[in-house]
Design a protein around this motif. Structure first.
Motif, PDB file in Angstrom:
ATOM      1  N   HIS A 188       0.835  -1.203   0.000  1.00  0.00           N
ATOM      2  CA  HIS A 188       0.000   0.000   0.000  1.00  0.00           C
ATOM      3  C   HIS A 188       0.868   1.250   0.000  1.00  0.00           C
ATOM      4  O   HIS A 188       2.051   1.204   0.366  1.00  0.00           O
ATOM      5  CB  HIS A 188      -0.922   0.013   1.232  1.00  0.00           C
ATOM      6  N   ASN A 196      -3.703   3.767   0.719  1.00  0.00           N
ATOM      7  CA  ASN A 196      -4.434   3.139  -0.377  1.00  0.00           C
ATOM      8  C   ASN A 196      -3.716   1.868  -0.842  1.00  0.00           C
ATOM      9  O   ASN A 196      -2.498   1.851  -1.024  1.00  0.00           O
ATOM     10  CB  ASN A 196      -4.564   4.100  -1.553  1.00  0.00           C
ATOM     11  N   ILE A 246      -2.433  -1.116  -3.126  1.00  0.00           N
ATOM     12  CA  ILE A 246      -2.024  -1.382  -4.501  1.00  0.00           C
ATOM     13  C   ILE A 246      -2.300  -2.835  -4.862  1.00  0.00           C
ATOM     14  O   ILE A 246      -2.803  -3.153  -5.943  1.00  0.00           O
ATOM     15  CB  ILE A 246      -0.521  -1.073  -4.686  1.00  0.00           C
ATOM     16  N   GLU A 291       2.972  -0.905 -10.819  1.00  0.00           N
ATOM     17  CA  GLU A 291       1.618  -0.434 -10.541  1.00  0.00           C
ATOM     18  C   GLU A 291       1.665   0.873  -9.760  1.00  0.00           C
ATOM     19  O   GLU A 291       0.916   1.817 -10.040  1.00  0.00           O
ATOM     20  CB  GLU A 291       0.852  -1.495  -9.743  1.00  0.00           C
ATOM     21  N   ALA A 292       2.546   0.939  -8.769  1.00  0.00           N
ATOM     22  CA  ALA A 292       2.677   2.153  -7.969  1.00  0.00           C
ATOM     23  C   ALA A 292       3.209   3.310  -8.811  1.00  0.00           C
ATOM     24  O   ALA A 292       2.749   4.449  -8.693  1.00  0.00           O
ATOM     25  CB  ALA A 292       3.603   1.901  -6.779  1.00  0.00           C
ATOM     26  N   ALA A 345       2.751   3.804 -11.854  1.00  0.00           N
ATOM     27  CA  ALA A 345       1.673   4.254 -12.735  1.00  0.00           C
ATOM     28  C   ALA A 345       0.503   4.847 -11.954  1.00  0.00           C
ATOM     29  O   ALA A 345      -0.464   5.319 -12.551  1.00  0.00           O
ATOM     30  CB  ALA A 345       1.194   3.099 -13.604  1.00  0.00           C
ATOM     31  N   GLY A 346       0.563   4.776 -10.614  1.00  0.00           N
ATOM     32  CA  GLY A 346      -0.515   5.316  -9.788  1.00  0.00           C
ATOM     33  C   GLY A 346      -1.760   4.463  -9.774  1.00  0.00           C
ATOM     34  O   GLY A 346      -2.840   4.930  -9.426  1.00  0.00           O
ATOM     35  N   ARG A 347      -1.604   3.168 -10.124  1.00  0.00           N
ATOM     36  CA  ARG A 347      -2.766   2.284 -10.156  1.00  0.00           C
ATOM     37  C   ARG A 347      -3.005   1.666  -8.784  1.00  0.00           C
ATOM     38  O   ARG A 347      -2.060   1.252  -8.106  1.00  0.00           O
ATOM     39  CB  ARG A 347      -2.590   1.191 -11.212  1.00  0.00           C
ATOM     40  N   LEU A 348      -4.267   1.571  -8.407  1.00  0.00           N
ATOM     41  CA  LEU A 348      -4.660   1.007  -7.128  1.00  0.00           C
ATOM     42  C   LEU A 348      -5.492  -0.249  -7.327  1.00  0.00           C
ATOM     43  O   LEU A 348      -6.066  -0.463  -8.397  1.00  0.00           O
ATOM     44  CB  LEU A 348      -5.479   2.022  -6.319  1.00  0.00           C
ATOM     45  N   MET A 349      -5.565  -1.054  -6.299  1.00  0.00           N
ATOM     46  CA  MET A 349      -6.458  -2.202  -6.299  1.00  0.00           C
ATOM     47  C   MET A 349      -7.894  -1.702  -6.412  1.00  0.00           C
ATOM     48  O   MET A 349      -8.289  -0.773  -5.706  1.00  0.00           O
ATOM     49  CB  MET A 349      -6.266  -2.984  -4.995  1.00  0.00           C
ATOM     50  N   ASP A 350      -8.655  -2.288  -7.318  1.00  0.00           N
ATOM     51  CA  ASP A 350     -10.016  -1.815  -7.569  1.00  0.00           C
ATOM     52  C   ASP A 350     -10.978  -3.010  -7.559  1.00  0.00           C
ATOM     53  O   ASP A 350     -10.842  -3.936  -8.358  1.00  0.00           O
ATOM     54  CB  ASP A 350     -10.078  -1.101  -8.924  1.00  0.00           C
ATOM     55  N   GLN A 392     -11.121  -0.959  -3.721  1.00  0.00           N
ATOM     56  CA  GLN A 392     -10.318  -0.958  -2.504  1.00  0.00           C
ATOM     57  C   GLN A 392     -10.973  -1.859  -1.457  1.00  0.00           C
ATOM     58  O   GLN A 392     -12.199  -1.886  -1.333  1.00  0.00           O
ATOM     59  CB  GLN A 392     -10.189   0.461  -1.951  1.00  0.00           C
TER      60      GLN A 392
END
Length: 254
Positions: free
Chosen positions: A172, A182, A184, A218-219, A221-226, A228
């Motif tokens: 995270h 948040n 990841i 992923e981090a 690129a600013g992508r998060l687990m979706d 959350q």
């Protein structure tokens, strides 16, 4: 050009698993090493929150791993072999020593390295001032499934509470809370009946080494687990000796 990665850690065999995985996936990373927090400082900080009676009860469990080192070494070797990881620190990475992650020398080191991302594993909490001064995003590996099991011994508590489906690890973003950033990526891990409160952390970390390496792009690129993860959020600490024994006798989880 490949992204630059820096790792902040206070050392230890479990963080070494992650450092090795990251170094293999992201050659050229730099490790910034802080010394472990002093025991006196740690205990005073914990007592301010929980009280000295509670902390006194936790002490035997906190330091109990030293009393069973021979058994732990055997179990750690089994974990390394089963999951193809290493708890030995790599020799071919650059290491910069700083007095503390919250010392100005840490930020100065980061500015010299100019990393695109900071990976935190097995280090003390970053203060609000340090977070504000970071020249890059920071992510953290936590051996627990957030938001349910924040703090320490996430794997042990998940098993003790009868929730093996929440036995795992989380990567995270770092914020001012305790494992509240948040998410990841997360992974539910397989528990082994041979593991105890002294080895769950290593077992989970070993199973999440690949997750940590995969979370870096992923981090970046600013992508998060979706979506959350949602659920009751609680911070856990070490159990008291009497609580640990009672739980073990009642549930068989040690």
């Amino acid at each position: 050009m490949a992204p630059r990665l820096a790792v902040l850690t206070a050392g230890g065999s479990a963080p070494a698993i992650i450092v090795n995985a990251l170094a293999e996936a992201w050659p050229g990373l730099t490790v910034i090493a802080e010394p472990p927090e002093g025991k006196g400082e740690f205990l005073r900080r914990r007592a301010r929150r929980l009280g000295w009676l509670q902390v006194a009860g936790q002490l035997p469990v906190m330091f109990g791993s030293r009393l069973s080192k021979r058994f732990l070494d055997r179990r750690f070797a089994e974990i390394e072999k089963t999951h193809g990881v290493s708890m030995t620190w790599p020799r071919d990475v650059t290491v910069i020593d700083v007095p503390s992650a919250n010392h100005p020398a840490f930020i100065e080191a980061l500015k010299r390295i100019e990393p695109d991302l900071l990976f935190v594993v097995g280090a003390r909490m970053l203060s609000a001032a340090t977070l504000e001064a970071l020249p890059c995003p920071a992510i953290n590996f936590h051996a627990g499934i957030t938001p349910y099991y924040r703090g320490v011994n996430g794997g042990y508590w998940a098993m003790a509470r009868g929730e093996p489906d929440l036995y795992g690890g989380t990567v995270h973003f770092v914020d001012t809370g305790v494992d509240t950033g948040n998410v990841i990526a997360q992974k539910v891990c397989i528990s082994d009946p041979r593991d105890t409160i002294f080895t769950h952390h290593h077992a989970i970390t070993a199973q999440c080494a690949g997750l940590c390496a995969a979370a870096v792009p992923e981090a970046l690129a600013g992508r998060l687990m979706d979506p959350q993860p949602q659920g009751a959020s609680q911070q856990y600490f070490h159990p008291t000796l009497w609580g640990w024994i009672a739980t073990g006798l009642r549930t068989g989880v040690w």
